[in-house]
Motif scaffolding. Structure first.
Motif, mmCIF file in Angstrom:
data_model
loop_
_atom_site.group_PDB
_atom_site.id
_atom_site.type_symbol
_atom_site.label_atom_id
_atom_site.label_comp_id
_atom_site.label_asym_id
_atom_site.label_seq_id
_atom_site.Cartn_x
_atom_site.Cartn_y
_atom_site.Cartn_z
ATOM 1 N N LEU A 59 -2.808 -0.215 -5.781
ATOM 2 C CA LEU A 59 -3.738 0.501 -6.645
ATOM 3 C C LEU A 59 -3.034 0.964 -7.918
ATOM 4 O O LEU A 59 -3.607 0.904 -9.012
ATOM 5 C CB LEU A 59 -4.365 1.681 -5.897
ATOM 6 C CG LEU A 59 -5.485 2.414 -6.622
ATOM 7 C CD1 LEU A 59 -6.607 1.472 -7.039
ATOM 8 C CD2 LEU A 59 -6.021 3.538 -5.740
ATOM 9 N N GLU A 60 -1.792 1.389 -7.795
ATOM 10 C CA GLU A 60 -1.012 1.761 -8.977
ATOM 11 C C GLU A 60 -0.893 0.574 -9.935
ATOM 12 O O GLU A 60 -1.147 0.700 -11.139
ATOM 13 C CB GLU A 60 0.378 2.235 -8.570
ATOM 14 C CG GLU A 60 1.289 2.500 -9.761
ATOM 15 C CD GLU A 60 2.766 2.452 -9.426
ATOM 16 O OE1 GLU A 60 3.557 2.823 -10.302
ATOM 17 O OE2 GLU A 60 3.135 2.031 -8.314
ATOM 18 N N HIS A 61 -0.491 -0.584 -9.427
ATOM 19 C CA HIS A 61 -0.361 -1.775 -10.272
ATOM 20 C C HIS A 61 -1.692 -2.121 -10.932
ATOM 21 O O HIS A 61 -1.750 -2.388 -12.138
ATOM 22 C CB HIS A 61 0.099 -2.974 -9.431
ATOM 23 C CG HIS A 61 1.566 -3.058 -9.204
ATOM 24 N ND1 HIS A 61 2.284 -4.207 -9.471
ATOM 25 C CD2 HIS A 61 2.458 -2.158 -8.718
ATOM 26 C CE1 HIS A 61 3.558 -4.016 -9.156
ATOM 27 N NE2 HIS A 61 3.691 -2.776 -8.683
ATOM 28 N N VAL A 116 -3.202 -8.722 -7.117
ATOM 29 C CA VAL A 116 -2.494 -7.548 -7.623
ATOM 30 C C VAL A 116 -1.565 -8.014 -8.740
ATOM 31 O O VAL A 116 -0.731 -8.896 -8.516
ATOM 32 C CB VAL A 116 -1.680 -6.865 -6.501
ATOM 33 C CG1 VAL A 116 -0.877 -5.698 -7.060
ATOM 34 C CG2 VAL A 116 -2.599 -6.404 -5.377
ATOM 35 N N PRO A 117 -1.707 -7.454 -9.944
ATOM 36 C CA PRO A 117 -0.832 -7.877 -11.037
ATOM 37 C C PRO A 117 0.631 -7.516 -10.769
ATOM 38 O O PRO A 117 0.925 -6.490 -10.156
ATOM 39 C CB PRO A 117 -1.363 -7.115 -12.255
ATOM 40 C CG PRO A 117 -2.302 -6.097 -11.743
ATOM 41 C CD PRO A 117 -2.653 -6.427 -10.340
ATOM 42 N N GLU A 133 -6.606 -5.529 -0.496
ATOM 43 C CA GLU A 133 -7.748 -5.029 0.265
ATOM 44 C C GLU A 133 -7.671 -3.511 0.437
ATOM 45 O O GLU A 133 -8.681 -2.808 0.328
ATOM 46 C CB GLU A 133 -7.831 -5.710 1.636
ATOM 47 C CG GLU A 133 -8.070 -7.203 1.568
ATOM 48 C CD GLU A 133 -6.820 -8.025 1.232
ATOM 49 O OE1 GLU A 133 -5.677 -7.502 1.306
ATOM 50 O OE2 GLU A 133 -6.989 -9.201 0.852
ATOM 51 N N GLY A 134 -6.480 -3.007 0.701
ATOM 52 C CA GLY A 134 -6.300 -1.566 0.836
ATOM 53 C C GLY A 134 -6.584 -0.835 -0.466
ATOM 54 O O GLY A 134 -7.230 0.217 -0.478
ATOM 55 N N ALA A 135 -6.111 -1.396 -1.579
ATOM 56 C CA ALA A 135 -6.358 -0.797 -2.895
ATOM 57 C C ALA A 135 -7.850 -0.780 -3.199
ATOM 58 O O ALA A 135 -8.384 0.213 -3.711
ATOM 59 C CB ALA A 135 -5.598 -1.560 -3.973
#
Length: 155
Positions: A59-61, A116-117, A133-135
């Motif tokens: 999620l941060e990325h 995810v980048p 999926e978690g993000a």
């Protein structure tokens, strides 16, 4: 908690807040008048739940990359060590409602992401620790409670 501490969040009574919320945690003025606005974007209830590291990391990325499609005022998105949220900082952007809109639009983009980048060993310091999926589940959960974001203390 009797004496004021140097770190703003250490002065916040974490037993009184009710996640999810977005609060202005602080402002700083630079030598040339630029203003930094730091928001506490709390996904999980402190001391009750936390984000799993692979989901938080992804999620941060995703947020760091995708938010910049919506503003040139973003300075940084940093995960909290307690894994309950993020600090999001803007420069010369003191519009709280617009900051919420940028977050909502960014999280909507997260839901549509197919990867995810920078999720590789060249661009990431722990590339094995990711979960798209978690993000996306975290983003969906936070977006579903958007009407609560302004209510820091659940009143």
């Amino acid at each position: 908690m009797t004496e004021k501490m140097n770190v703003e969040s250490f002065n916040l009574d974490h037993t009184k807040v009710k996640a999810p919320f977005v609060r202005l945690a602080g402002t700083k003025v630079g030598l040339h008048g630029d203003e930094i606005y730091k928001y506490d974007v709390r996904f999980k209830q402190p001391n009750k739940e936390h984000m799993d590291m692979p989901a938080l990391h992804s999620l941060e990325h995703l947020m760091a990359e995708l938010a910049r499609n919506h503003t040139d005022k973003l300075v940084d998105i940093s995960p909290m060590g307690c894994q309950t949220g993020f600090y999001v900082s803007f420069i010369n952007h003191n519009d709280y409602d617009d900051a919420l809109e940028i977050l909502a639009t960014t999280l909507t983009d997260v839901l549509a992401a197919t990867e995810v980048p920078a999720c590789n060993e060249v661009q990431c310091g722990w590339a094995a620790s990711h979960s798209l999926e978690g993000a996306q589940a975290l983003a969906a959960e936070f977006l579903a409670k958007r009407d609560e974001w302004k209510n820091v203390f659940g009143e």
